[in-house]
Design an enzyme around this catalytic site. Structure first.
Site, PDB file in Angstrom:
ATOM      1  N   THR A  92       0.815  -1.218   0.000  1.00  5.80           N
ATOM      2  CA  THR A  92       0.000   0.000   0.000  1.00  5.80           C
ATOM      3  C   THR A  92       0.851   1.272   0.000  1.00  5.80           C
ATOM      4  OG1 THR A  92      -0.152  -0.294   2.381  1.00  5.80           O
ATOM      5  CG2 THR A  92      -2.041  -0.983   1.096  1.00  5.80           C
ATOM      6  N   ASP A  93       0.178   2.406  -0.173  1.00  4.65           N
ATOM      7  CA  ASP A  93       0.876   3.701  -0.224  1.00  4.65           C
ATOM      8  C   ASP A  93       0.843   4.387   1.131  1.00  4.65           C
ATOM      9  OD1 ASP A  93       1.041   3.456  -3.087  1.00  4.65           O
ATOM     10  OD2 ASP A  93      -1.066   3.989  -3.138  1.00  4.65           O
ATOM     11  N   SER A  95       1.344   8.584   5.050  1.00  5.46           N
ATOM     12  CA  SER A  95       0.697   8.569   3.746  1.00  5.46           C
ATOM     13  C   SER A  95       1.775   8.928   2.734  1.00  5.46           C
ATOM     14  CB  SER A  95      -0.438   9.581   3.704  1.00  5.46           C
ATOM     15  OG  SER A  95      -0.947   9.652   2.409  1.00  5.46           O
ATOM     16  N   ARG A  96       2.108   7.988   1.835  1.00  7.60           N
ATOM     17  CA  ARG A  96       3.279   8.216   0.975  1.00  7.60           C
ATOM     18  C   ARG A  96       3.000   9.132  -0.209  1.00  7.60           C
ATOM     19  NH1 ARG A  96       4.051   2.259   1.594  1.00  7.60           N
ATOM     20  NH2 ARG A  96       5.027   2.103   3.621  1.00  7.60           N
ATOM     21  N   VAL A  97       1.764   9.189  -0.654  1.00  9.02           N
ATOM     22  CA  VAL A  97       1.496  10.044  -1.816  1.00  9.02           C
ATOM     23  C   VAL A  97       0.466  11.136  -1.529  1.00  9.02           C
ATOM     24  CG1 VAL A  97       2.133   8.370  -3.573  1.00  9.02           C
ATOM     25  CG2 VAL A  97      -0.193   8.377  -2.697  1.00  9.02           C
TER      26      VAL A  97
END
Lengths: 75, 508
Positions: free
Chosen positions: B340-341, B366-368
């Site tokens: 997941t991101d 939250s990566r993006v």
């Protein structure tokens, strides 16, 4: 020429002449001897289903009615 | 039109349809049932069947071909395994499992093979295969639009973008489903966003409660619930997320945004493990089969934001994973975290301390999403994560009654208020403008004199006041996503005025 593993499912017991004719036609189609073992299946309503060497040929009234039911789905 | 005329008209219409119809002779492969054990059927024959093909059994029942061998096929039943007998006929249908899709499903509860579970008839005209490839790289666009969950703690610190896969992870009873529900409820006003909730191995009562909550909140109108409950066979539980995803894809390819919740993937992996063990596949770590990683990666890869040439639709996935005693390094949690991101990690201790949503800010990421966050939110949420993480670290030391200096005391005071500010019930979702306003008040230190216990109540009053006095400004922030300096000054002035009035009223 070896004999195929063949079952004929019918709604009623077929006449001997009709059975012979079917066996002759299937033998010609598959280029090998076909002798049907007859099984009764009243749910087919009419016609027959031939099961020969892992292939299924459905000429039953039940299958045709199902096709009609799907086709008339939009009515 | 009289009854007779109607019948005549109907009959002629029917005759017309039948006249033009030509019957086809159906031919195909068949096999016979050799054995059936625990929903797994071993079949002799069916040499030409494909992986995942739908197989028709006697009595109108269906199964899925999962193991193809030289001498036969191993299949799992989707229904009616008690009626299957050895020697019975099995026919290949020539197509893989599919599911009904489209607007007819909105507001409905169905099972993973499209049977309605809400007691009403379902008439769907289009179908999609349950398994389909994820959009290619060229068909995708970067995640650059936010998906507001309505929860202050998440939208400010762990923002989610449309097309992102954000994992919700935590022990049982820590509010995982509540976060997903809040996010779904928050989409109710957006006509371009659809929601799909996949219940996998959940209790029937839980699914009923989810449906009730969504209905009560007015969020069922564009929501589809796909449910395979704990008493459903593992095959249905295995299919549920793929079926839900197929429903979501239909909306995405029509240019809509979709939020899909998989609740939960731990049970999905367990269902797949049961199926694989019964199919006698080699087992690996914790008895999961070798492809358990691929099981989830191929599902979550189907979440995407499509490029504008492809309609610009999106699927945002919120998979849920349950941990045991907070162990996020177990097999399935680490797998899903890596796919997941980002993840929202919920902690039992926080939950029982009354901090809900019980988000552990340090372990959540939250990566993006940050690049998708609206500028107004970016402006007011800059140092929140740091503030909160510092507060939680320091608060542990302060518990021991250690002497603390003035700056630490200030940090603690701020942290206490922020913690209270971030508390929120699942149905009390906030709009972007409301979130920006309360965070602005916090950032400007306007709440420093308010006792922490009053903060949550004050937030409601403050927002009511702002709604009454600066509705236009709030509307502008919601519409543009930006906070210009004049709006900012205006909001601060009104908030200061409200707080001063409140102090005066209290004194009186």
């Amino acid at each position: 020429m070896s004999e195929a593993n063949a079952i004929l499912r019918c709604a009623a017991v077929p006449e001997e002449a009709a059975l012979q004719e079917l066996q002759r036609r299937f033998s010609a189609l598959l280029a090998r001897g076909v002798v049907f073992r007859v099984e009764l299946e009243p749910e087919l309503i009419g016609g027959y289903v031939a099961l020969v060497d892992g292939k299924r040929y459905d000429f039953s009234i039940a299958a045709r009615l199902e096709q009609l039911r799907v086709a008339l789905g939009g009515v | 039109m009289t009854g007779e005329e109607y019948m005549a008209d109907f009959t002629s219409h029917l005759l017309e349809k039948v006249k033009g119809f030509t019957f086809e002779t159906k031919t195909g492969d068949y096999g016979t049932v050799r054995s059936i054990m625990d929903d797994v059927v071993q079949i002799d024959g069916l040499a030409g069947s494909h992986y995942g093909e739908l197989l028709a059994f006697a009595g109108g029942h269906f199964g899925l071909a999962m193991d193809l061998r030289e001498d036969g096929v191993g299949a799992v039943m989707l229904s009616g395994s008690r009626e299957i007998t050895t020697g019975g006929l099995v026919c290949g249908t020539g197509h893989v499992a599919d599911i009904c899709v489209g607007d007819a499903l909105c507001g409905r509860i169905i099972d993973p093979i499209g049977r309605p579970l809400d007691g009403r008839q379902l008439k769907a005209s289009s179908f999609r295969p349950v398994e389909s490839p994820a959009p290619s790289i060229m068909d995708r666009s970067p995640v650059d639009r936010p998906l507001q969950t309505g929860l202050l703690a998440i939208d400010s610190m762990i923002p989610i973008g449309r097309g992102q896969r954000e994992l919700i992870i935590g022990d049982r009873q820590t509010g995982k489903t509540a976060i997903a529900l809040a996010a779904m409820i928050n989409q109710r006003g957006d006509e371009n966003t659809y929601c799909v909730y996949c219940a996998i191995g959940q209790k029937g009562a839980t699914v009923a409660q989810v449906a009730h909550t969504l209905r009560e909140a007015g969020a069922m109108e564009r929501t589809v619930i796909v449910a395979a409950t704990a008493d459903d066979r593992p095959t249905l539980q295995y299919l549920a997320p793929y079926a839900g995803c197929a429903i979501a894809e239909e909306f995405m390819h029509r240019g809509k945004d979709v939020l899909i919740v998989y609740d939960d993937l731990t049970k999905h992996a367990a269902a797949y493990r049961s199926m694989s063990l019964l199919l006698r596949r080699p087992s690996g770590r914790e008895a999961y089969p070798g492809d358990v990683f691929y099981l989830h990666s191929r599902l979550l890869e189907r979440a995407a934001r499509l490029s504008d040439e492809n309609g610009g639709g999106s699927i945002t996935a919120l998979p849920i994973v349950e941990t045991m005693a907070g162990d996020i390094s177990a097999y399935i949690p680490t797998n899903v975290i890596s796919i997941t991101d980002g993840q929202i990690f919920l902690e039992e201790e926080l939950f029982h301390a009354g901090i809900r949503p019980a988000v552990n800010v340090g372990l959540s990421v939250s990566r993006v999403g940050r690049s998708a966050q609206r500028s107004a939110m970016k402006e007011v949420s800059g140092s929140l994560r740091l503030d909160l993480a510092q507060y939680r670290d320091t608060a542990i030391f302060a518990q021991f009654g250690a002497d603390i200096d003035a700056s630490t005391a200030r940090l603690l005071r701020r942290g206490e208020r922020l913690t209270q500010l971030l508390k929120q019930k699942q149905d009390a979702v906030l709009r972007l403008s409301q979130q920006v306003a309360v965070l602005l008040a916090f950032g400007q230190n306007l709440l420093r004199d308010i006792p922490p216990a009053e903060i949550t109540e004050l937030r409601g009053e403050l927002l009511e006041y702002l709604q009454a006095h600066c509705e236009g400004t709030l509307h502008t922030i919601d519409a543009t996503g930006a906070l210009n300096s004049s709006d900012r000054e205006m909001l601060i002035a009104y908030m200061k005025h409200f707080l001063a009035e409140r102090v005066r009223a209290k004194r009186a």
